[in-house]
Scaffold this motif. Structure first.
Motif, PDB file in Angstrom:
ATOM      1  N   VAL A   8     -10.189   9.090   3.345  1.00 52.51           N
ATOM      2  CA  VAL A   8      -8.861   8.446   3.237  1.00 52.51           C
ATOM      3  C   VAL A   8      -9.083   8.011   5.023  1.00 52.51           C
ATOM      4  O   VAL A   8      -8.941   8.566   5.860  1.00 52.51           O
ATOM      5  CB  VAL A   8      -7.651   9.294   3.213  1.00 52.51           C
ATOM      6  CG1 VAL A   8      -6.310   8.844   3.690  1.00 52.51           C
ATOM      7  CG2 VAL A   8      -7.548  10.063   1.843  1.00 52.51           C
ATOM      8  N   TRP A   9      -8.827   6.527   4.931  1.00 49.46           N
ATOM      9  CA  TRP A   9      -9.158   5.862   6.143  1.00 49.46           C
ATOM     10  C   TRP A   9      -7.633   5.254   6.545  1.00 49.46           C
ATOM     11  O   TRP A   9      -6.847   4.748   5.921  1.00 49.46           O
ATOM     12  CB  TRP A   9     -10.040   4.694   6.037  1.00 49.46           C
ATOM     13  CG  TRP A   9     -11.449   5.247   5.870  1.00 49.46           C
ATOM     14  CD1 TRP A   9     -12.068   6.134   6.565  1.00 49.46           C
ATOM     15  CD2 TRP A   9     -12.380   4.633   5.018  1.00 49.46           C
ATOM     16  NE1 TRP A   9     -13.473   6.029   6.311  1.00 49.46           N
ATOM     17  CE2 TRP A   9     -13.598   5.331   5.113  1.00 49.46           C
ATOM     18  CE3 TRP A   9     -12.292   3.921   3.999  1.00 49.46           C
ATOM     19  CZ2 TRP A   9     -14.795   5.075   4.520  1.00 49.46           C
ATOM     20  CZ3 TRP A   9     -13.341   3.320   3.190  1.00 49.46           C
ATOM     21  CH2 TRP A   9     -14.795   4.082   3.299  1.00 49.46           C
ATOM     22  N   LYS A  10      -7.309   5.364   7.974  1.00 56.41           N
ATOM     23  CA  LYS A  10      -5.974   4.890   8.387  1.00 56.41           C
ATOM     24  C   LYS A  10      -5.922   3.549   8.660  1.00 56.41           C
ATOM     25  O   LYS A  10      -7.240   3.051   8.797  1.00 56.41           O
ATOM     26  CB  LYS A  10      -5.791   5.782   9.633  1.00 56.41           C
ATOM     27  CG  LYS A  10      -5.256   7.257   9.583  1.00 56.41           C
ATOM     28  CD  LYS A  10      -4.734   8.047  10.638  1.00 56.41           C
ATOM     29  CE  LYS A  10      -4.570   9.312  10.531  1.00 56.41           C
ATOM     30  NZ  LYS A  10      -4.180  10.175  11.668  1.00 56.41           N
ATOM     31  N   HIS A  11      -4.862   2.870   8.352  1.00 59.20           N
ATOM     32  CA  HIS A  11      -4.566   1.510   8.740  1.00 59.20           C
ATOM     33  C   HIS A  11      -4.089   1.444  10.206  1.00 59.20           C
ATOM     34  O   HIS A  11      -3.753   2.529  11.049  1.00 59.20           O
ATOM     35  CB  HIS A  11      -3.785   0.735   7.927  1.00 59.20           C
ATOM     36  CG  HIS A  11      -4.266   0.633   6.626  1.00 59.20           C
ATOM     37  ND1 HIS A  11      -5.302  -0.248   6.335  1.00 59.20           N
ATOM     38  CD2 HIS A  11      -3.952   1.317   5.349  1.00 59.20           C
ATOM     39  CE1 HIS A  11      -5.475  -0.188   5.043  1.00 59.20           C
ATOM     40  NE2 HIS A  11      -4.647   0.768   4.334  1.00 59.20           N
ATOM     41  N   PRO A  12      -3.751   0.483  10.887  1.00 61.60           N
ATOM     42  CA  PRO A  12      -3.468   0.041  12.208  1.00 61.60           C
ATOM     43  C   PRO A  12      -1.954   0.811  11.852  1.00 61.60           C
ATOM     44  O   PRO A  12      -1.368   1.005  11.126  1.00 61.60           O
ATOM     45  CB  PRO A  12      -3.627  -1.185  12.465  1.00 61.60           C
ATOM     46  CG  PRO A  12      -4.455  -1.909  11.759  1.00 61.60           C
ATOM     47  CD  PRO A  12      -4.636  -1.054  10.541  1.00 61.60           C
ATOM     48  N   ASP A  13      -1.396   1.065  13.346  1.00 61.74           N
ATOM     49  CA  ASP A  13       0.081   1.608  13.352  1.00 61.74           C
ATOM     50  C   ASP A  13       1.105   0.599  12.653  1.00 61.74           C
ATOM     51  O   ASP A  13       0.979  -0.297  12.682  1.00 61.74           O
ATOM     52  CB  ASP A  13       0.356   1.791  14.676  1.00 61.74           C
ATOM     53  CG  ASP A  13      -0.373   2.836  15.598  1.00 61.74           C
ATOM     54  OD1 ASP A  13      -0.877   3.763  14.965  1.00 61.74           O
ATOM     55  OD2 ASP A  13      -0.235   2.803  16.756  1.00 61.74           O
ATOM     56  N   ASP A  14       1.809   1.389  11.886  1.00 57.61           N
ATOM     57  CA  ASP A  14       3.053   0.736  11.171  1.00 57.61           C
ATOM     58  C   ASP A  14       2.431   0.069   9.867  1.00 57.61           C
ATOM     59  O   ASP A  14       3.297  -0.499   9.255  1.00 57.61           O
ATOM     60  CB  ASP A  14       3.719  -0.168  11.994  1.00 57.61           C
ATOM     61  CG  ASP A  14       4.583   0.502  12.955  1.00 57.61           C
ATOM     62  OD1 ASP A  14       4.636   1.806  13.002  1.00 57.61           O
ATOM     63  OD2 ASP A  14       4.849  -0.184  13.842  1.00 57.61           O
ATOM     64  N   ILE A  15       1.019   0.062   9.377  1.00 57.86           N
ATOM     65  CA  ILE A  15       0.762  -0.438   8.146  1.00 57.86           C
ATOM     66  C   ILE A  15       0.455   0.880   7.472  1.00 57.86           C
ATOM     67  O   ILE A  15      -0.444   1.672   7.580  1.00 57.86           O
ATOM     68  CB  ILE A  15      -0.623  -1.126   8.489  1.00 57.86           C
ATOM     69  CG1 ILE A  15      -0.539  -2.350   9.483  1.00 57.86           C
ATOM     70  CG2 ILE A  15      -1.064  -1.761   7.153  1.00 57.86           C
ATOM     71  CD1 ILE A  15       0.512  -3.635   9.197  1.00 57.86           C
ATOM     72  N   LEU A  16       1.367   0.935   6.618  1.00 60.77           N
ATOM     73  CA  LEU A  16       1.354   2.251   5.696  1.00 60.77           C
ATOM     74  C   LEU A  16       0.338   2.203   4.405  1.00 60.77           C
ATOM     75  O   LEU A  16      -0.115   3.070   4.135  1.00 60.77           O
ATOM     76  CB  LEU A  16       2.885   2.424   5.101  1.00 60.77           C
ATOM     77  CG  LEU A  16       3.713   2.460   6.336  1.00 60.77           C
ATOM     78  CD1 LEU A  16       5.075   2.984   5.613  1.00 60.77           C
ATOM     79  CD2 LEU A  16       3.450   3.516   7.337  1.00 60.77           C
ATOM     80  N   ASP A  17       0.169   1.046   3.810  1.00 51.75           N
ATOM     81  CA  ASP A  17      -0.543   0.833   2.825  1.00 51.75           C
ATOM     82  C   ASP A  17      -0.924  -0.455   2.241  1.00 51.75           C
ATOM     83  O   ASP A  17       0.030  -1.309   2.595  1.00 51.75           O
ATOM     84  CB  ASP A  17      -0.073   1.712   1.334  1.00 51.75           C
ATOM     85  CG  ASP A  17      -1.071   1.680   0.176  1.00 51.75           C
ATOM     86  OD1 ASP A  17      -2.215   1.874   0.458  1.00 51.75           O
ATOM     87  OD2 ASP A  17      -0.369   1.795  -0.867  1.00 51.75           O
TER      88      ASP A  17
END
Length: 206
Positions: free
Chosen positions: A69-78
């Motif tokens: 599960v890789w994270k997106h930049p802040d405030d990008i949820l999906d």
């Protein structure tokens, strides 16, 4: 696990690995932000070794049940991939009366869904939906630009799995609805719909 390599010529080469230990080893060594960092991507099977020039690769797909599960930049949820028809229907491009104007005010902290059309070198186009958390007015434009100003962006595929896009091969992207903050360097012009009058549409997709 299935691995698909999409080149800028629109060809797709498919590789697989069914040994769970080797699949785990591959996934452990992959970082979404560094997939295109080296000059080549190499895949080695029992009978052959295939090497791709990274600059000619637009996208890498990974299909497996236990992907990281890789994270997106802040405030990008999906971020999820759509078909062209899904994109046009959900963004209301075929029903201009329902299009959301770009300057519709958004409240800080609320959630919004934006639709993104992307064109890559070689003419490949893809369509995404991104769920975002609306930030402070001064941050809203920067958040959307951040998603496509990095070296890669990853997203969930329609049939399952994760795709990683090589943004060094990005040609353009269009966001519907666009941010309510206008870029200071933007030219104030509406897109001209083919065969019709100028309308306030984000971009023709034909």
């Amino acid at each position: 696990m299935e691995i698909r390599i999409h080149t800028e010529s629109s060809s797709v080469e498919t590789f697989y690995q069914d040994n769970p230990a080797l699949v785990a080893s591959i996934l452990k060594g992959i970082q979404s932000t560094k997939v295109f960092a080296s000059n080549v991507i190499t895949l080695a099977g029992e009978y052959s070794v295939t090497t791709f020039a990274t600059s000619r690769v637009n996208r890498v797909d990974l299909i497996d049940e236990d992907l990281p599960v890789w994270k997106h930049p802040d405030d990008i949820l999906d971020v999820v991939e759509l078909s062209k028809d899904e994109f046009r229907e959900r963004s209301h491009l075929d029903d201009p009366a329902r299009l959301e104007r770009r300057r519709t005010p958004k409240q800080t902290g609320e959630f919004a869904l934006v639709f993104v059309a992307v064109a890559m070198t070689g003419g490949t186009r893809l369509f995404l939906a991104a769920k975002i958390k609306v930030g402070l007015p001064a941050e809203r434009l920067q958040r959307l630009r951040t998603l496509f100003s990095a070296s890669t962006v990853h997203f969930r595929m329609r049939e399952g799995g994760t795709a990683i896009l090589n943004l060094k091969n990005l040609v353009w992207f269009t966001v519907n609805p666009g941010p309510d903050v206008t870029p200071i360097d933007a030219w104030p012009a509406h897109h001209l719909v083919r065969g019709g009058e100028s309308r306030r549409l984000a971009h023709t997709l034909d």
